[in-house]
Motif scaffolding. Structure first.
Motif, PDB file in Angstrom:
ATOM      1  N   ASP A 383      46.512  14.782  67.769  1.00  0.00           N
ATOM      2  CA  ASP A 383      47.722  14.780  68.600  1.00  0.00           C
ATOM      3  C   ASP A 383      48.929  14.230  67.839  1.00  0.00           C
ATOM      4  O   ASP A 383      48.821  13.256  67.080  1.00  0.00           O
ATOM      5  CB  ASP A 383      47.501  13.936  69.855  1.00  0.00           C
ATOM      6  CG  ASP A 383      46.670  14.659  70.901  1.00  0.00           C
ATOM      7  OD1 ASP A 383      46.783  15.894  70.993  1.00  0.00           O
ATOM      8  OD2 ASP A 383      45.903  13.990  71.615  1.00  0.00           O
ATOM      9  N   HIS A 384      50.074  14.881  68.086  1.00  0.00           N
ATOM     10  CA  HIS A 384      51.356  14.414  67.556  1.00  0.00           C
ATOM     11  C   HIS A 384      52.444  15.046  68.410  1.00  0.00           C
ATOM     12  O   HIS A 384      52.251  16.135  68.966  1.00  0.00           O
ATOM     13  CB  HIS A 384      51.525  14.823  66.087  1.00  0.00           C
ATOM     14  CG  HIS A 384      52.727  14.213  65.424  1.00  0.00           C
ATOM     15  ND1 HIS A 384      53.970  14.820  65.487  1.00  0.00           N
ATOM     16  CD2 HIS A 384      52.879  13.080  64.692  1.00  0.00           C
ATOM     17  CE1 HIS A 384      54.838  14.064  64.811  1.00  0.00           C
ATOM     18  NE2 HIS A 384      54.196  13.002  64.317  1.00  0.00           N
ATOM     19  N   SER A 385      53.573  14.402  68.497  1.00  0.00           N
ATOM     20  CA  SER A 385      54.642  14.893  69.369  1.00  0.00           C
ATOM     21  C   SER A 385      55.310  16.158  68.853  1.00  0.00           C
ATOM     22  O   SER A 385      55.934  16.890  69.628  1.00  0.00           O
ATOM     23  CB  SER A 385      55.699  13.812  69.569  1.00  0.00           C
ATOM     24  OG  SER A 385      56.270  13.442  68.318  1.00  0.00           O
ATOM     25  N   MET A 414      49.418  10.655  57.971  1.00  0.00           N
ATOM     26  CA  MET A 414      48.123  11.310  57.980  1.00  0.00           C
ATOM     27  C   MET A 414      47.058  10.450  58.655  1.00  0.00           C
ATOM     28  O   MET A 414      47.023   9.223  58.473  1.00  0.00           O
ATOM     29  CB  MET A 414      47.673  11.606  56.546  1.00  0.00           C
ATOM     30  CG  MET A 414      48.560  12.593  55.801  1.00  0.00           C
ATOM     31  SD  MET A 414      48.426  14.276  56.438  1.00  0.00           S
ATOM     32  CE  MET A 414      46.754  14.694  55.938  1.00  0.00           C
ATOM     33  N   PRO A 415      46.171  11.070  59.456  1.00  0.00           N
ATOM     34  CA  PRO A 415      45.021  10.330  59.991  1.00  0.00           C
ATOM     35  C   PRO A 415      44.192   9.763  58.836  1.00  0.00           C
ATOM     36  O   PRO A 415      44.108  10.368  57.754  1.00  0.00           O
ATOM     37  CB  PRO A 415      44.244  11.403  60.754  1.00  0.00           C
ATOM     38  CG  PRO A 415      45.253  12.461  61.063  1.00  0.00           C
ATOM     39  CD  PRO A 415      46.203  12.461  59.915  1.00  0.00           C
ATOM     40  N   ASN A 435      48.712  11.767  50.288  1.00  0.00           N
ATOM     41  CA  ASN A 435      48.427  10.348  50.450  1.00  0.00           C
ATOM     42  C   ASN A 435      48.534   9.956  51.919  1.00  0.00           C
ATOM     43  O   ASN A 435      48.095  10.697  52.783  1.00  0.00           O
ATOM     44  CB  ASN A 435      49.354   9.533  49.551  1.00  0.00           C
ATOM     45  CG  ASN A 435      49.127   9.846  48.077  1.00  0.00           C
ATOM     46  OD1 ASN A 435      47.987   9.936  47.633  1.00  0.00           O
ATOM     47  ND2 ASN A 435      50.205  10.026  47.323  1.00  0.00           N
ATOM     48  N   ASP A 436      49.135   8.835  52.217  1.00  0.00           N
ATOM     49  CA  ASP A 436      49.203   8.364  53.600  1.00  0.00           C
ATOM     50  C   ASP A 436      50.193   9.150  54.440  1.00  0.00           C
ATOM     51  O   ASP A 436      50.055   9.217  55.667  1.00  0.00           O
ATOM     52  CB  ASP A 436      49.591   6.880  53.643  1.00  0.00           C
ATOM     53  CG  ASP A 436      48.509   5.994  53.043  1.00  0.00           C
ATOM     54  OD1 ASP A 436      47.349   6.452  52.999  1.00  0.00           O
ATOM     55  OD2 ASP A 436      48.828   4.878  52.615  1.00  0.00           O
ATOM     56  N   GLN A 437      51.225   9.710  53.797  1.00  0.00           N
ATOM     57  CA  GLN A 437      52.267  10.406  54.531  1.00  0.00           C
ATOM     58  C   GLN A 437      52.569  11.749  53.886  1.00  0.00           C
ATOM     59  O   GLN A 437      52.390  11.944  52.685  1.00  0.00           O
ATOM     60  CB  GLN A 437      53.541   9.560  54.588  1.00  0.00           C
ATOM     61  CG  GLN A 437      53.386   8.273  55.394  1.00  0.00           C
ATOM     62  CD  GLN A 437      54.695   7.532  55.537  1.00  0.00           C
ATOM     63  OE1 GLN A 437      55.523   7.533  54.613  1.00  0.00           O
ATOM     64  NE2 GLN A 437      54.908   6.893  56.686  1.00  0.00           N
TER      65      GLN A 437
END
Length: 451
Positions: A383-385, A414-415, A435-437
């Motif tokens: 889920d994401h807006s 990122m999950p 990576n994380d984003q």
């Protein structure tokens, strides 16, 4: 006596010659290999392409389709849906192909029966099935059936009426309580299977036709011919599957997709619709997913308008192609036609538009076609807006799809289970590390394979 001896010697010589000749034939030579019989694709493997004959080519006919079969095939398509090919009614007419004047004829506007047979034969050689659009709910007012008044729905005064609840004044509603009409309808459908070797039907306004008729017709097909048929219901009733249809339309998914892209609904509504659809469907059945079809591109708008240009149209298509279901492409969608595409009149598509968009559709659909995992792997959503994110399958076979549904830059966190992984871009085959984003430009999308 000499004549008899001569005849006997001649017969013995012929027999010996015959035996020698047989001995010279290699035992492992079976003779010419017959052409393999065409097999329709399994429902889960279908990529469908809808042809509006009046728009598809400058000539607006079956021959125009036959000449572009290679272009259709290049999209990874394996099923062609032809809009109605029958003569069009002239009484109360608006020139709609869904006003059928004769169920067992090809309209001279589109060509001849031989043109249709050639098209089907050539499509089969290219491993593509051909299905016809079938209008069972109503006929033109000048269809020969109209002489059988009891075959039609009537008002309290005994007048034949148009389909109730519609403004379709160019057609007359059929009466499915009449068994003779039903049998004639089924016979007319079987005519095209037997005569032109067509591979099934897209059944128009299927929700308006009783369940028991569809069950009767589809059961009859099974007893009529051994070949598998592709059966698509233009409707949303679950009992279509019980009747024997393979697919029906995902109208609710299309409606919510438009809401997601115009910002009035979050992407999560698409997952909810998907789960609702498939949790209530028999195994092996499918929903048809689309960003347009002949109705939408004629009366609503084309994907280029609905989804805010080329990038948005492609992003919306990525969701409909990969978030399960059977993908549908409507002619002109792949080159980004902006204007409405009518089907009550001729309006040939300019196939030279947006060649880059066409190439992107080819890459998307051919990857979809080549990947069993895409079609059968387990779906997991996030889920994401604003961002549609889901994975298909697991482990080394996992595919990750990320789509920005907004016309703005977005940074996606990122999950944890997907972050700091190495991936292969499914289209370019480039190595991608996330990576994380992940920074996404407007309508940017990624289809990635676990490395």
């Amino acid at each position: 006596m000499k004549a008899f001896q001569f005849l006997l010697i001649a017969l013995l010589f012929a027999l010996l010659f015959s035996c020698d000749k047989d001995e010279n034939i290699p035992e492992d030579n079976p003779g010419p290999t017959p052409e393999p019989e065409f097999q329709v694709p399994e429902t889960v493997d279908i990529i469908m392409y809808e042809v509006n004959l009046r728009a598809f080519s400058a000539t607006g006919d079956l021959q125009g389709v036959n000449q572009r079969l290679d272009q259709i095939k290049s999209l990874g398509v394996n099923v062609i849906w032809l809009m109605p090919i029958h003569p069009i009614g002239e009484v109360n007419s608006v020139n709609s192909p869904y006003s059928v004047k004769n169920y067992q004829e090809v309209s001279s506007e589109y060509g001849t029966m031989n043109n249709l047979k050639t098209l089907v034969t050539q499509a089969h050689k290219k491993e593509m099935a051909v299905i016809l659009d079938w209008v069972a709910n109503h006929t033109a007012w000048d269809n020969p059936w109209i002489s059988n008044k009891e075959w039609y729905t009537q008002d309290g005064s005994g007048n034949i009426i148009s389909p109730p609840g519609t403004n379709w004044m160019d057609v007359a509603a059929l009466n499915f309580n009449n068994q003779e009409m039903r049998l004639n309808m089924i016979e007319a459908m079987e005519y095209w299977i037997a005569t032109a070797d067509i591979d099934g039907f897209r059944c128009d306004a299927a929700d308006m036709v009783p369940f028991d008729f569809w069950k009767q017709a589809i059961d009859s097909f099974a007893g009529f011919i051994e070949k598998d048929l592709i059966l698509l219901a233009e409707g949303a009733r679950n009992d279509h599957f019980t009747a024997g249809f393979d697919m029906n339309f995902s109208w609710d998914f299309y409606s919510r997709l438009k809401e997601v892209f115009n910002g009035t609904s979050p992407p999560g509504v698409l997952y909810a619709i998907h789960n609702s659809n498939y949790n209530n469907m028999p195994a092996g059945k499918q929903k048809l997913r689309f960003t347009t079809n002949h109705d939408e591109s004629a009366w609503d708008a084309t994907p280029m308008v609905l989804f805010n240009g080329k990038s948005g149209a492609l992003a919306a298509s990525v969701i409909t192609i990969f978030l399960d279901g059977v993908p549908l492409i409507y002619n002109g969608q792949e080159v980004g036609v902006v204007e409405n595409i009518p089907f009550f009149s001729n309006s040939p598509i300019n196939w030279s538009l947006n060649p880059d968009m066409l190439e992107e559709y080819k890459e998307l659909l051919n990857f979809y076609s080549s990947s069993e995992n895409v079609k059968t792997g387990e779906l997991n959503t996030y889920d994401h807006s604003s961002i549609v994110v889901f994975t298909i399958g697991s482990g080394q076979d996992m595919i990750l799809v990320i789509v920005n549904t907004r016309n703005s830059d977005i940074t996606y966190s990122m999950p944890a289970e997907l972050a700091n992984n190495s991936w292969i871009d499914a289209l370019s085959e480039d190595l991608v590390t996330i990576n994380d984003q992940l920074d996404l430009t407007p309508y940017e999308y990624h289809i990635l394979i676990n490395n």
